[in-house]
Design a protein around this motif. Sequence first.
Motif, PDB file in Angstrom:
ATOM      1  N   GLY A 155     -17.353  14.011  -7.825  1.00  0.00           N
ATOM      2  CA  GLY A 155     -16.277  14.711  -8.520  1.00  0.00           C
ATOM      3  C   GLY A 155     -16.184  14.246  -9.960  1.00  0.00           C
ATOM      4  N   THR A 156     -15.231  14.796 -10.684  1.00  0.00           N
ATOM      5  CA  THR A 156     -15.120  14.478 -12.108  1.00  0.00           C
ATOM      6  C   THR A 156     -14.923  12.990 -12.380  1.00  0.00           C
ATOM      7  N   PRO A 157     -14.035  12.269 -11.651  1.00  0.00           N
ATOM      8  CA  PRO A 157     -13.881  10.826 -11.925  1.00  0.00           C
ATOM      9  C   PRO A 157     -15.187  10.053 -11.731  1.00  0.00           C
ATOM     10  N   LEU A 158     -15.925  10.362 -10.657  1.00  0.00           N
ATOM     11  CA  LEU A 158     -17.185   9.662 -10.415  1.00  0.00           C
ATOM     12  C   LEU A 158     -18.209  10.015 -11.484  1.00  0.00           C
ATOM     13  N   THR A 355     -21.792  13.965 -24.161  1.00  0.00           N
ATOM     14  CA  THR A 355     -22.411  14.086 -22.835  1.00  0.00           C
ATOM     15  C   THR A 355     -21.452  14.729 -21.845  1.00  0.00           C
ATOM     16  N   LEU A 356     -20.215  14.310 -21.879  1.00  0.00           N
ATOM     17  CA  LEU A 356     -19.211  14.908 -20.990  1.00  0.00           C
ATOM     18  C   LEU A 356     -19.088  16.404 -21.260  1.00  0.00           C
ATOM     19  N   TYR A 357     -19.150  16.783 -22.526  1.00  0.00           N
ATOM     20  CA  TYR A 357     -19.091  18.207 -22.854  1.00  0.00           C
ATOM     21  C   TYR A 357     -20.310  18.940 -22.300  1.00  0.00           C
ATOM     22  N   ALA A 358     -21.495  18.356 -22.496  1.00  0.00           N
ATOM     23  CA  ALA A 358     -22.732  19.015 -22.057  1.00  0.00           C
ATOM     24  C   ALA A 358     -22.755  19.223 -20.551  1.00  0.00           C
ATOM     25  N   LEU A 359     -22.150  18.285 -19.803  1.00  0.00           N
ATOM     26  CA  LEU A 359     -22.218  18.363 -18.337  1.00  0.00           C
ATOM     27  C   LEU A 359     -21.024  19.069 -17.715  1.00  0.00           C
ATOM     28  N   LEU A 360     -19.852  18.881 -18.279  1.00  0.00           N
ATOM     29  CA  LEU A 360     -18.645  19.397 -17.636  1.00  0.00           C
ATOM     30  C   LEU A 360     -18.171  20.726 -18.215  1.00  0.00           C
TER      31      LEU A 360
END
Length: 477
Positions: A155-158, A355-360
């Motif tokens: 999930g998002t936290p992990l 990175t968070l933007y690219a993945l999420l």
Amino acid sequence: MESTIPDPRTELPTPPPAADRPGRIEAHGIDHIPDAERHGRPRDLFAVWAAPNVSYLNLVVGGTLVLIGLDLWQSLAVVVAGNLLWAGVGLLAVSGPAAGAPSEVVMRAVFGVRGNRVNIAVTGWLVSVCYLALNWAAASLAAFGLAERAGLTPGTPLKILVIVLIAAATLAISVYGHATIVRLYGPFTLILTAVFLLLSGYLLTGGHTDWHYRPAEPLHGTALVAALAGGTALIASAPLSYSTGADFSRYLPRTSSPRAVAGWTALGAFVPSVLFTALGCLAATTLDMTDPQSALTAVLPGWFRPLFLLAIVLGAVANNAMTAYSSGLALQAVGLRIRRSRSVALDGALGVALTLYALLVSDFLDTVNNMLELTVALTGPVMAVYATDIVWRRNRYSGPALTDETPASPYWYSHGVNRAGAAALLLGTAAAGLGLSTRLFTGPLAHLAADTDLSLPAGMLTAAATYWLLMPRRLPA
């Protein structure tokens, strides 16, 4: 290029000084490396450049060549042609031993003290941070796969935790710096090569390669030319992003052979880049490489899948440790007066956010393609001007003078700007933009050429020719 060329039969390794030893945080940033602290051999550069290029991202890019409509042999030809630009990285590396300074400082000779700050901010620092995000995104996707195999739901936290842990491991290597990178990248190269050679074996002998592959609707005429040009620019974007060749050669003795420095740098990057990008092409002949990680793991035996995913993570860490190291130097060269370790950490934080933007938020494969296509217009002219300056000066640089940022510096030029370098970069970038053909933008020159991407030759040739014509006919005394 004038330099004393040692006899390789008598060339002996010099021990690293206390200021640059593995396991100790590197003391130097963008300052000049004195001759007394120089050490190592040019051959050490092979592993430094090989480890980051035994890369999963190369597999992704190789698969993309087939996805854009090229057949297998056209794709392989493009892989070789685009990777020839690593010779340019090798040429840039020879300025490191000559100046005892990183590329971010050597380029003050090209653009002037103030002009170089602008250049480094855009084509050095910004591009490096974007590449941090791309590689961490690839590594994180692999780590998510490992988590699923362990029975965890990513999930998002992990996902955030995984990204932060991968970034922390990367930045630790970058903070310890040059000697640690040189020491670690030999073993990294061996481990990564072993895993990717096993992957090659499964793909080549397991019926997952079609040596006679042709797309259902083969490209012809202008469509084929456009695909070949675009594919070559895509492959070339990797070497063109490394205008930092001197960062990892500046500790070598001043007497190091320029041919050896250039050769080991270029060969270390070229060989694995060609082999493993070609492997991506081969895989795409039978597998759906729109989701390369899922496609590849599906055809591998169960025991090998975790090793493959771990290799993706390790390869991304190796690639990004170099990138973060250079981005930290770039931030110092822009004028931020902080220690290199803190500049690396600051760049890492921004890279994690991207990175968070690219993945999420964004689609990963689209992010990769768009980023790599656009960087050619920026980084190609920079490499061309930098390489031209090395040839024009015959690799003669004064390291102490390069560190002088006052108007008394011989590299101050006019108000801190070398007009020849600035004009060459601006005209080269403009020419590259006019010839650019991507999903985001098509320049008028590319449009006239039936949407063929001409950014690579247009930008580099224009920049090099402009610089050569505008600089004096002879080197100043």
